[in-house]
Design a protein around this motif. Structure first.
Motif, PDB file in Angstrom:
ATOM      1  N   ALA A  40       1.005  -1.364  -0.120  1.00 30.08           N
ATOM      2  CA  ALA A  40      -0.149  -0.602   0.102  1.00 30.08           C
ATOM      3  C   ALA A  40       1.160   1.611  -0.008  1.00 30.08           C
ATOM      4  N   ARG A  41       1.906   1.300   0.639  1.00 29.55           N
ATOM      5  CA  ARG A  41       2.450   2.589   1.175  1.00 29.55           C
ATOM      6  C   ARG A  41       3.538   2.936  -0.615  1.00 29.55           C
ATOM      7  N   ASP A  42       4.122   1.473  -0.703  1.00 25.46           N
ATOM      8  CA  ASP A  42       4.980   1.504  -2.119  1.00 25.46           C
ATOM      9  C   ASP A  42       3.515   2.429  -3.693  1.00 25.46           C
ATOM     10  N   CYS A  43       2.383   1.500  -3.263  1.00 24.42           N
ATOM     11  CA  CYS A  43       1.932   1.745  -4.175  1.00 24.42           C
ATOM     12  C   CYS A  43       0.949   3.680  -4.321  1.00 24.42           C
ATOM     13  N   LEU A  44       0.865   3.804  -3.254  1.00 26.22           N
ATOM     14  CA  LEU A  44       0.555   5.156  -2.521  1.00 26.22           C
ATOM     15  C   LEU A  44       1.984   6.224  -3.247  1.00 26.22           C
ATOM     16  N   ASP A  45       3.026   5.569  -2.553  1.00 29.88           N
ATOM     17  CA  ASP A  45       3.887   6.746  -3.606  1.00 29.88           C
ATOM     18  C   ASP A  45       4.364   6.823  -5.059  1.00 29.88           C
ATOM     19  N   ALA A  46       3.930   5.906  -5.526  1.00 28.94           N
ATOM     20  CA  ALA A  46       3.634   5.662  -7.106  1.00 28.94           C
ATOM     21  C   ALA A  46       1.917   6.262  -8.275  1.00 28.94           C
ATOM     22  N   GLY A  47       1.767   6.671  -7.293  1.00 27.42           N
ATOM     23  CA  GLY A  47       0.364   7.167  -7.531  1.00 27.42           C
ATOM     24  C   GLY A  47      -0.569   6.776  -7.299  1.00 27.42           C
ATOM     25  N   ALA A  48      -1.314   5.957  -6.639  1.00 31.43           N
ATOM     26  CA  ALA A  48      -2.501   5.049  -6.255  1.00 31.43           C
ATOM     27  C   ALA A  48      -3.271   5.960  -5.393  1.00 31.43           C
ATOM     28  N   ALA A  49      -4.609   6.180  -5.726  1.00 30.78           N
ATOM     29  CA  ALA A  49      -5.759   6.883  -4.914  1.00 30.78           C
ATOM     30  C   ALA A  49      -6.073   5.440  -4.599  1.00 30.78           C
ATOM     31  N   MET A  50      -6.332   4.275  -4.585  1.00 29.71           N
ATOM     32  CA  MET A  50      -6.962   3.215  -3.747  1.00 29.71           C
ATOM     33  C   MET A  50      -6.823   2.167  -4.264  1.00 29.71           C
ATOM     34  N   LEU A  51      -6.720   1.253  -2.759  1.00 29.29           N
ATOM     35  CA  LEU A  51      -6.214  -0.235  -2.439  1.00 29.29           C
ATOM     36  C   LEU A  51      -7.743  -1.169  -2.575  1.00 29.29           C
ATOM     37  N   HIS A  52      -7.036  -2.031  -3.528  1.00 34.44           N
ATOM     38  CA  HIS A  52      -8.811  -3.062  -3.190  1.00 34.44           C
ATOM     39  C   HIS A  52      -8.268  -4.942  -3.103  1.00 34.44           C
ATOM     40  N   LEU A  53      -8.604  -4.152  -1.604  1.00 37.78           N
ATOM     41  CA  LEU A  53      -7.963  -5.697  -0.868  1.00 37.78           C
ATOM     42  C   LEU A  53      -9.109  -7.159  -1.101  1.00 37.78           C
ATOM     43  N   HIS A  54      -8.222  -8.310  -1.194  1.00 38.60           N
ATOM     44  CA  HIS A  54      -8.596  -9.256  -0.859  1.00 38.60           C
ATOM     45  C   HIS A  54      -7.559 -10.203   0.225  1.00 38.60           C
ATOM     46  N   VAL A  55      -8.136 -10.848   1.640  1.00 37.82           N
ATOM     47  CA  VAL A  55      -7.037 -11.465   1.889  1.00 37.82           C
ATOM     48  C   VAL A  55      -7.562 -12.913   1.907  1.00 37.82           C
ATOM     49  N   ARG A  56      -6.597 -13.497   3.233  1.00 41.46           N
ATOM     50  CA  ARG A  56      -6.612 -15.175   2.852  1.00 41.46           C
ATOM     51  C   ARG A  56      -6.525 -15.879   4.325  1.00 41.46           C
ATOM     52  N   ARG A  57      -7.413 -17.028   4.245  1.00 39.69           N
ATOM     53  CA  ARG A  57      -7.232 -18.159   5.158  1.00 39.69           C
ATOM     54  C   ARG A  57      -5.545 -18.079   5.964  1.00 39.69           C
ATOM     55  N   ALA A  58      -5.818 -18.868   6.948  1.00 37.53           N
ATOM     56  CA  ALA A  58      -4.089 -19.374   7.292  1.00 37.53           C
ATOM     57  C   ALA A  58      -4.256 -20.159   6.076  1.00 37.53           C
ATOM     58  N   ASP A  59      -5.173 -21.069   5.748  1.00 31.94           N
ATOM     59  CA  ASP A  59      -4.440 -22.319   4.859  1.00 31.94           C
ATOM     60  C   ASP A  59      -3.865 -22.018   2.753  1.00 31.94           C
ATOM     61  N   GLY A  60      -4.087 -20.094   2.900  1.00 33.18           N
ATOM     62  CA  GLY A  60      -4.169 -19.973   1.805  1.00 33.18           C
ATOM     63  C   GLY A  60      -5.633 -19.156   0.524  1.00 33.18           C
ATOM     64  N   ARG A  61      -6.460 -19.949   1.064  1.00 34.43           N
ATOM     65  CA  ARG A  61      -7.887 -19.625   0.411  1.00 34.43           C
ATOM     66  C   ARG A  61      -8.181 -18.390   0.961  1.00 34.43           C
ATOM     67  N   HIS A  62      -9.193 -17.613  -0.715  1.00 35.83           N
ATOM     68  CA  HIS A  62      -9.547 -16.440  -0.097  1.00 35.83           C
ATOM     69  C   HIS A  62     -10.273 -16.465   0.304  1.00 35.83           C
ATOM     70  N   SER A  63     -10.609 -15.077   1.838  1.00 38.19           N
ATOM     71  CA  SER A  63     -11.501 -15.124   2.862  1.00 38.19           C
ATOM     72  C   SER A  63     -11.975 -13.752   2.741  1.00 38.19           C
ATOM     73  N   LEU A  64     -13.575 -14.508   3.002  1.00 37.71           N
ATOM     74  CA  LEU A  64     -14.631 -13.102   3.329  1.00 37.71           C
ATOM     75  C   LEU A  64     -14.409 -12.478   4.994  1.00 37.71           C
ATOM     76  N   ALA A  65     -14.245 -13.516   5.085  1.00 39.40           N
ATOM     77  CA  ALA A  65     -14.522 -13.487   6.955  1.00 39.40           C
ATOM     78  C   ALA A  65     -13.349 -12.331   7.445  1.00 39.40           C
ATOM     79  N   ALA A  66     -14.599 -11.586   8.567  1.00 39.80           N
ATOM     80  CA  ALA A  66     -14.202 -10.492   9.408  1.00 39.80           C
ATOM     81  C   ALA A  66     -12.737 -10.623  10.284  1.00 39.80           C
ATOM     82  N   ALA A  67     -12.436 -11.357  10.583  1.00 41.98           N
ATOM     83  CA  ALA A  67     -11.307 -11.890  11.208  1.00 41.98           C
ATOM     84  C   ALA A  67     -10.763 -11.785  10.605  1.00 41.98           C
ATOM     85  N   ASP A  68      -9.976 -12.197   9.562  1.00 39.43           N
ATOM     86  CA  ASP A  68      -9.564 -12.001   8.286  1.00 39.43           C
ATOM     87  C   ASP A  68      -9.466 -10.732   7.440  1.00 39.43           C
ATOM     88  N   TYR A  69     -10.492 -10.337   7.579  1.00 35.80           N
ATOM     89  CA  TYR A  69     -10.350  -8.953   7.345  1.00 35.80           C
ATOM     90  C   TYR A  69      -9.113  -8.134   8.176  1.00 35.80           C
TER      91      TYR A  69
END
Length: 284
Positions: A40-69
């Motif tokens: 996020a810091r590097d992309c902000l410095d490069a010119g980004a205005a927004m970060l589109h965030l995905h997070v993962r479970r402990a096993d690396g799979r896609h997650s929408l769990a609040a505890a992972d976010y």
């Protein structure tokens, strides 16, 4: 240094990881909260205005769990504060159903979230729940970005707007030029059907920011085409890891920086997060 304050501005969003990529795809793919914060810091410095965030479970799979976010959200905010609009994904990836996607947003109350109409409103039977959700986000001033995969999706969006199921303000749309498939390569001309349908919406689309994302080495060409036609752009490892010359980018910031530099060469300037927030909520 060139003064860009008087130039027309284009918002650059970065999607640094997505739901499907792993470090086997690129060793610099950010996955952990600390990695996402540094990205996020590097992309902000490069010119980004927004970060589109995905997070993962402990096993690396896609997650929408609040505890992972939550750890990722907190790490990014410690790194960049409010200097980036932080947009969560609600993408299903064949794992989550609409009630679970909606529940995540209710629990986390993010600043912004991407929502695919095909997922949340797959048929008329889901319209009431989706409309309640969309109206709730408008009241809470959560900024949804409606993900549209075809000109048919644009027409669906316009129909929902005409019937009042999507509130008229405080949101944007994203045109996806292609699909998540092996070897997918988008082209600038892929934008044309979306824009034909969009401009056919008349007053319904006036003042609604549109953006696009693309796949493959022509991502930059697609992005610049969109910017010159009045849109905004999303780049990043979620959809593309290649520079325009076909070489693999060192990191997400390299893709953002390349777009920012090309925008300035065309008389456009990267938009700040503050300006992007004003674009969504001019009454703030």
């Amino acid at each position: 240094m060139t003064d860009t304050s008087a130039l027309p501005a284009v918002a650059i969003a970065v999607a640094p990881n997505g739901a499907r990529k792993t470090r086997a795809d690129h060793p610099a793919l950010p996955v952990t909260p600390d990695e996402l914060a540094a990205c996020a810091r590097d992309c902000l410095d490069a010119g980004a205005a927004m970060l589109h965030l995905h997070v993962r479970r402990a096993d690396g799979r896609h997650s929408l769990a609040a505890a992972d976010y939550r750890p990722a959200i907190e790490a990014v905010r410690r790194s960049v504060g409010d200097a980036l609009v932080l947009q969560l994904t609600s993408e299903a990836v064949g794992i989550y159903a609409p009630p679970e996607q909606i529940a995540m947003v209710h629990e986390l109350r993010p600043e912004a979230v991407s929502v695919a109409l095909r997922e949340l409103v797959p048929d008329a039977g889901h319209e009431t729940d989706a409309a309640d959700f969309f109206c709730w986000m408008a009241r809470e001033r959560i900024v949804p970005q409606y993900i549209l995969y075809s000109d048919g999706d644009v027409l669906r969006y316009l129909d929902l707007r005409r019937r009042g199921l999507i509130p008229p303000a405080g949101h944007g749309v994203l045109f996806v030029l292609g699909r998540y498939s092996q070897g997918q390569r988008s082209a600038p001309s892929d934008l044309l059907p979306f824009l034909a349908a969009w401009h056919g919406g008349g007053e319904l689309t006036a003042g609604v920011p549109w953006s696009m994302c693309a796949f493959g080495a022509r991502e930059a060409g697609c992005a610049l085409t969109a910017a010159l036609l009045g849109g905004h752009v999303r780049v990043g490892f979620e959809n593309n890891m290649l520079l325009p010359d076909g070489r693999t980018a060192t990191d997400n910031a390299a893709l953002v920086r390349g777009i920012a530099e090309r925008l300035q060469s065309l008389g456009l300037a990267p938009m700040t997060a503050e300006a992007l927030r004003t674009l969504y909520h001019p009454d703030a």
